[in-house]
Scaffold this active site. Sequence first.
Site, PDB file in Angstrom:
ATOM      1  CG  HIS A  14      72.193  21.028  11.077  1.00 29.71           C
ATOM      2  ND1 HIS A  14      71.760  19.237  11.609  1.00 29.71           N
ATOM      3  CD2 HIS A  14      73.040  20.883  11.617  1.00 29.71           C
ATOM      4  CE1 HIS A  14      72.350  18.510  11.399  1.00 29.71           C
ATOM      5  NE2 HIS A  14      73.984  19.656  11.218  1.00 29.71           N
ATOM      6  CG  HIS A  16      78.244  21.880  12.267  1.00 26.57           C
ATOM      7  ND1 HIS A  16      78.977  20.142  13.232  1.00 26.57           N
ATOM      8  CD2 HIS A  16      78.170  21.076  11.288  1.00 26.57           C
ATOM      9  CE1 HIS A  16      77.859  19.179  12.782  1.00 26.57           C
ATOM     10  NE2 HIS A  16      76.880  19.592  11.998  1.00 26.57           N
ATOM     11  CE  LYS A 100      72.637  15.587  15.215  1.00 23.74           C
ATOM     12  NZ  LYS A 100      73.099  16.238  14.387  1.00 23.74           N
ATOM     13  CG  HIS A 137      74.163  11.677  11.880  1.00 25.05           C
ATOM     14  ND1 HIS A 137      74.903  13.231  11.147  1.00 25.05           N
ATOM     15  CD2 HIS A 137      74.425  11.039  11.173  1.00 25.05           C
ATOM     16  CE1 HIS A 137      75.459  12.034  10.137  1.00 25.05           C
ATOM     17  NE2 HIS A 137      75.032  11.086   9.585  1.00 25.05           N
ATOM     18  CG  HIS A 175      72.074  15.990   8.184  1.00 22.34           C
ATOM     19  ND1 HIS A 175      71.692  14.378   7.963  1.00 22.34           N
ATOM     20  CD2 HIS A 175      72.944  16.578   8.547  1.00 22.34           C
ATOM     21  CE1 HIS A 175      72.371  14.164   9.438  1.00 22.34           C
ATOM     22  NE2 HIS A 175      73.062  15.426   9.579  1.00 22.34           N
ATOM     23  CG  ASP A 248      75.378  19.275   8.285  1.00 23.20           C
ATOM     24  OD1 ASP A 248      75.851  19.572   9.037  1.00 23.20           O
ATOM     25  OD2 ASP A 248      75.313  17.875   7.810  1.00 23.20           O
ATOM     26  CG  HIS A 252      86.055  19.954   7.552  1.00 21.59           C
ATOM     27  ND1 HIS A 252      86.360  19.114   9.245  1.00 21.59           N
ATOM     28  CD2 HIS A 252      85.411  19.139   7.717  1.00 21.59           C
ATOM     29  CE1 HIS A 252      85.387  18.069   9.554  1.00 21.59           C
ATOM     30  NE2 HIS A 252      84.530  18.223   8.892  1.00 21.59           N
TER      31      HIS A 252
HETATM   32  O1  DOR Z   1      79.253  15.523   6.686  1.00 19.64           O
HETATM   33  C1  DOR Z   1      79.374  16.108   8.171  1.00 19.64           C
HETATM   34  N1  DOR Z   1      80.542  16.973   8.693  1.00 19.64           N
HETATM   35  N2  DOR Z   1      78.432  15.513   8.840  1.00 19.64           N
HETATM   36  C2  DOR Z   1      78.137  15.821   9.722  1.00 19.64           C
HETATM   37  O2  DOR Z   1      77.080  15.182   9.812  1.00 19.64           O
HETATM   38  C3  DOR Z   1      78.904  16.411  10.308  1.00 19.64           C
HETATM   39  C4  DOR Z   1      79.666  17.067   9.740  1.00 19.64           C
HETATM   40  C5  DOR Z   1      80.991  17.988  10.792  1.00 19.64           C
HETATM   41  O3  DOR Z   1      80.508  18.369  11.888  1.00 19.64           O
HETATM   42  O4  DOR Z   1      81.967  18.037  10.102  1.00 19.64           O
HETATM   43 ZN    ZN Z   2      75.955  18.687  10.732  1.00 17.01          ZN
END
Ligand code: DOR
Ligand code: ZN
Length: 345
Positions: A14, A16, A100, A137, A175, A248, A252
């Site tokens: 998992h 991103h 998902k 989720h 998660h 996870d 950002h």
């Molecule tokens: O903390 C998180 N960030 N939880 C999520 O489910 C999505 C993820 C994100 O894409 O930033």
């Molecule tokens: Zn995630």
Amino acid sequence: MTDRLTIRRPDDWHVHLRDGAMLELVAQHTARQFARAIIMPNLTPPVTDAAAARAYRDRILAALPADAGFTPLMTCYLTDGADAEAIAAAHAEGVFTACKLYPAHATTNSAHGVTDIFALAPVLERMQAIGMPLLIHGEVTDKDIDIFDREAVFIERTLAKLVRDFPALKIVLEHITTAEAAQYVAEAPANVAATITPQHLIINRNAIFDGGIRPHAYCLPVAKREGHRLAVRKAAVSGSAKFFLGTDSAPHVVEAKESSCGCAGIFNAPFALESYLKVFDEEGALDRFEAFTSENGARFYGLPLNEGTVTLERVAHRVPDRVGDDTLSVVPFHAGETLGWRMVA
Ligand code: DOR
Ligand code: ZN
């Protein structure tokens, strides 16, 4: 004392990786540690069809050196309009490994998520028939449910029903953060599993309010009380094949985290294995590390175990405050802390 550990090359079930400049910055960190990763589809717009998934997979591979030896496993972002035929065709073709489920408005870029999962019964039946996993989720989105209870209430209201109605559907509760989730999954049939992040093994909710508001400790599902962290740790090191690694990692830019409305997500990719290993070491469970990182997930997905190895050494090193440069900068998990293990090969 064990000072050096060599394990089969692991997978991240998992992650991103984002897109554009962020993808260029972060993909290398995941590819350095993991042979394969389940790539989250919550881009803007989300990855909902095979063409978008193929194009995204190509962009991920293009962001890495040709010899990276990394395989992105793509996922389909379910919407209310999801089509069973199209999903099954893309799975047969090897484009989509899994689907998902984001309940609508549960988290980052989930506005197009599913409003009623039971309305997608034809899709779920098809996935069940072809052995395609559903990644969840697991949080209810009702504003009247306390944010710290949203996972436990989801299990009660939705997951239990899904497991009952689709008894052979492969489900990964993603998660997990609570004692309720750890217990539910441990007691569920073998087709129900869970991923566990490093942050939910290491921090509890106090970390978000430690001397002030700490945006870099904020992710969703939000970290819970200490008792829940301990229950999730116990599950991770239990040796049960139902629990496996899923970072996870959710980067950002620093400005989006340090804001009056900071984004949810912890960027743990640079030292993910070190982070997990710290936990297994503290728990006296080094002998169970490899199954969690490199075996349980692949077996659940019905994929071959990886060839090759990675090696970690017991050596103290300081995690940098930032990853990136002046134009694009992300604060990693453990920023400024000293970790006791390091991947060396
Ligand atoms: O903390 C998180 N960030 N939880 C999520 O489910 C999505 C993820 C994100 O894409 O930033
Ligand atoms: Zn995630």
